[in-house]
Design an enzyme around this catalytic site. Structure first.
Site, PDB file in Angstrom:
ATOM      1  N   ARG A 205       0.860  -1.175   0.000  1.00  0.00           N
ATOM      2  CA  ARG A 205       0.000   0.000   0.000  1.00  0.00           C
ATOM      3  C   ARG A 205       0.899   1.228   0.000  1.00  0.00           C
ATOM      4  O   ARG A 205       1.943   1.256   0.652  1.00  0.00           O
ATOM      5  CB  ARG A 205      -0.920   0.012   1.223  1.00  0.00           C
ATOM      6  CG  ARG A 205      -1.895  -1.172   1.277  1.00  0.00           C
ATOM      7  CD  ARG A 205      -2.757  -1.092   2.519  1.00  0.00           C
ATOM      8  NE  ARG A 205      -3.737  -2.172   2.591  1.00  0.00           N
ATOM      9  CZ  ARG A 205      -3.511  -3.373   3.134  1.00  0.00           C
ATOM     10  NH1 ARG A 205      -2.323  -3.622   3.674  1.00  0.00           N
ATOM     11  NH2 ARG A 205      -4.453  -4.289   3.159  1.00  0.00           N
ATOM     12  N   LYS A 231      -2.041  -2.001   7.748  1.00  0.00           N
ATOM     13  CA  LYS A 231      -3.304  -1.581   8.348  1.00  0.00           C
ATOM     14  C   LYS A 231      -3.476  -2.207   9.724  1.00  0.00           C
ATOM     15  O   LYS A 231      -2.953  -3.279  10.007  1.00  0.00           O
ATOM     16  CB  LYS A 231      -4.467  -1.995   7.438  1.00  0.00           C
ATOM     17  CG  LYS A 231      -4.549  -1.211   6.143  1.00  0.00           C
ATOM     18  CD  LYS A 231      -5.684  -1.670   5.272  1.00  0.00           C
ATOM     19  CE  LYS A 231      -7.032  -1.341   5.876  1.00  0.00           C
ATOM     20  NZ  LYS A 231      -8.151  -1.677   4.966  1.00  0.00           N
ATOM     21  N   HIS A 296      -2.867   1.238  -6.025  1.00  0.00           N
ATOM     22  CA  HIS A 296      -3.703   0.073  -5.724  1.00  0.00           C
ATOM     23  C   HIS A 296      -3.847  -0.843  -6.929  1.00  0.00           C
ATOM     24  O   HIS A 296      -4.077  -2.046  -6.764  1.00  0.00           O
ATOM     25  CB  HIS A 296      -5.077   0.504  -5.224  1.00  0.00           C
ATOM     26  CG  HIS A 296      -5.824  -0.603  -4.527  1.00  0.00           C
ATOM     27  ND1 HIS A 296      -5.352  -1.184  -3.369  1.00  0.00           N
ATOM     28  CD2 HIS A 296      -6.976  -1.255  -4.839  1.00  0.00           C
ATOM     29  CE1 HIS A 296      -6.189  -2.145  -2.987  1.00  0.00           C
ATOM     30  NE2 HIS A 296      -7.170  -2.205  -3.867  1.00  0.00           N
ATOM     31  N   ARG A 299      -1.001  -3.178  -6.602  1.00  0.00           N
ATOM     32  CA  ARG A 299      -1.270  -4.145  -5.524  1.00  0.00           C
ATOM     33  C   ARG A 299      -2.271  -5.197  -5.997  1.00  0.00           C
ATOM     34  O   ARG A 299      -2.050  -6.397  -5.820  1.00  0.00           O
ATOM     35  CB  ARG A 299      -1.808  -3.409  -4.293  1.00  0.00           C
ATOM     36  CG  ARG A 299      -2.271  -4.318  -3.158  1.00  0.00           C
ATOM     37  CD  ARG A 299      -2.633  -3.500  -1.929  1.00  0.00           C
ATOM     38  NE  ARG A 299      -3.433  -4.239  -0.983  1.00  0.00           N
ATOM     39  CZ  ARG A 299      -2.951  -5.102  -0.084  1.00  0.00           C
ATOM     40  NH1 ARG A 299      -1.656  -5.353  -0.044  1.00  0.00           N
ATOM     41  NH2 ARG A 299      -3.749  -5.715   0.770  1.00  0.00           N
ATOM     42  N   HIS A 322      -4.808  -9.511   4.180  1.00  0.00           N
ATOM     43  CA  HIS A 322      -6.256  -9.317   4.202  1.00  0.00           C
ATOM     44  C   HIS A 322      -6.804  -9.906   5.496  1.00  0.00           C
ATOM     45  O   HIS A 322      -6.647 -11.102   5.752  1.00  0.00           O
ATOM     46  CB  HIS A 322      -6.917 -10.017   3.017  1.00  0.00           C
ATOM     47  CG  HIS A 322      -6.652  -9.356   1.706  1.00  0.00           C
ATOM     48  ND1 HIS A 322      -6.633 -10.048   0.508  1.00  0.00           N
ATOM     49  CD2 HIS A 322      -6.396  -8.061   1.389  1.00  0.00           C
ATOM     50  CE1 HIS A 322      -6.385  -9.209  -0.477  1.00  0.00           C
ATOM     51  NE2 HIS A 322      -6.231  -8.004   0.024  1.00  0.00           N
ATOM     52  N   TYR A 331     -10.913 -11.257  -5.214  1.00  0.00           N
ATOM     53  CA  TYR A 331      -9.985 -11.162  -6.339  1.00  0.00           C
ATOM     54  C   TYR A 331     -10.097 -12.406  -7.222  1.00  0.00           C
ATOM     55  O   TYR A 331     -10.104 -12.318  -8.450  1.00  0.00           O
ATOM     56  CB  TYR A 331      -8.541 -11.033  -5.828  1.00  0.00           C
ATOM     57  CG  TYR A 331      -8.178  -9.658  -5.323  1.00  0.00           C
ATOM     58  CD1 TYR A 331      -7.676  -8.691  -6.192  1.00  0.00           C
ATOM     59  CD2 TYR A 331      -8.325  -9.320  -3.987  1.00  0.00           C
ATOM     60  CE1 TYR A 331      -7.321  -7.425  -5.722  1.00  0.00           C
ATOM     61  CE2 TYR A 331      -7.981  -8.058  -3.520  1.00  0.00           C
ATOM     62  CZ  TYR A 331      -7.483  -7.124  -4.389  1.00  0.00           C
ATOM     63  OH  TYR A 331      -7.150  -5.872  -3.934  1.00  0.00           O
TER      64      TYR A 331
END
Length: 367
Positions: A205, A231, A296, A299, A322, A331
């Site tokens: 990110r 995150k 993104h 990514r 994730h 995805y």
């Protein structure tokens, strides 16, 4: 910096005036980060996001927002910053439009929200964006209502847009492997290539890369690693490809501290710099016509390519960090849906295989 509101009464995070209060308040302000508000020549001008919020909300509301953001349910820094930007850009502006000097809790009614939602739809604002703005306001109101007396939540289910979770038209686009290579080939200098390689290789990110410092490089034996903060404040030590480590060595030569990535003027690279860099490379490479290449996209492309290579879903989820496996599965579903749909339309084309040649134009000189 102008004086930010002090907390008081039942809404205080801790006791005003105490060392603990000042520590807590400063931590929250620091977490919200800075916002670029202009330029003076080549110099970028920044202001604290918390300060910008304090200018458009009442002091009581500012304290409640800080309290709300301190909850562990809102742990990701990017999420906190997005919430604050939604409040100051969307809801504070709407409050002023309705005649209020500043945004305060409880000033909106369901009728206000209904009118705002209908206008947003008429202006072509995406359903997902409308839903996000409403969620910000609703979450803050619901949290605050447990602490102070407020009218009922102005955001009702009747005004929450139905979002098609299977809609792929708004999903982040994915570059194919050869397109990523074309982007890299457009690098005008080693730094361009370093940014592309770093983001793609680590499925990173942009906030992680920009926040990294030189001291986050770790050498273990023959391998080089980067300690990144992902995150939810998750610390991850990620191995670097040899070529990326060598480019970083060149970029940081002679520096033992400070930002890992510096712009041309020697300042910490920020997400706006990266966005401009990638948009330029994407345009020159001819990828994503009509759209900008973003961090993104790289990514999403890396994650998708791992799935294409048969890497197990659980392994991809861990690599991409994730929290919810459904994100990784999303995805996989989008990739497979696209491939299946392509196969279906190709099969339909075969039905007309004997007729189509009849209308093909014969190139001149071959008649």
């Amino acid at each position: 910096m102008s004086e930010l509101p002090a907390s008081k009464g039942r809404q205080s995070l801790t006791l005003p005036g105490s060392d603990l209060f000042e520590t807590v308040r400063q931590k929250l302000i620091d977490d919200l980060g800075l916002v670029q508000v202009g330029r003076r020549g080549k110099e970028r001008i920044y202001r604290p996001r918390a300060e910008l919020l304090a200018e458009v909300v009442t002091p009581e509301t500012w304290v409640m927002v800080m309290d709300w953001l301190s909850s562990t349910r809102r742990g990701a820094l990017t999420t906190k910053r997005t919430y604050v930007d939604d409040l100051r850009r969307i809801w504070a502006s709407y409050a002023q439009e309705l005649g209020h000097e500043r945004l305060a809790l409880g000033i909106f009614t369901p009728d206000h929200i209904r009118a705002w939602r209908i206008r947003a739809e008429a202006q072509g604002v995406a359903r997902t964006t409308i839903a996000r703005y409403l969620n910000t306001l609703s979450s803050l109101h619901a949290y605050s209502a447990e602490k102070i007396d407020l009218p009922r939540n102005p955001v009702t289910q009747d005004d929450r847009p139905k979002v098609d979770k299977g809609n792929t038209s708004t999903s982040t686009p994915v570059l194919e492997v050869d397109e990523v290579q074309r982007v890299a080939a457009q690098a005008k200098d080693p730094f361009d290539l370093l940014v592309v390689s770093l983001l793609y290789a680590l499925a990173g990110r942009v906030s992680e890369m920009c926040a990294a410092d030189v001291t986050d490089r770790i050498e273990r034996g023959r391998r080089s690693y980067l300690d990144v903060t992902r995150k939810e404040h998750k610390e991850r030590i990620l191995p670097l490809p040899l070529t990326v480590a060598e480019m970083l060595d060149e970029h940081t030569a002679g520096r033992s501290e400070g930002p890992l990535l510096l712009d041309a003027e020697g300042r910490r690279l920020d997400r706006h710099d990266v966005a401009r860099l990638l948009a330029r490379l994407g345009r020159h490479a001819g990828v994503l016509p009509g759209r900008k290449l973003t961090p993104h996209v790289l990514r999403a492309s890396r994650i998708t390519h791992m799935l294409d290579d048969g890497v197990p879903l659980a392994e991809v989820q861990a690599f991409a960090d994730h929290d919810n496996p459904a994100t990784t599965v999303g995805y996989w579903k989008r990739r497979n849906t696209g491939q299946r749909n392509a196969a279906h339309v190709d099969a339909a084309e075969e039905l007309f295989a004997n007729v189509t040649p009849k209308f093909k134009t014969t190139p001149q000189g071959n008649a």
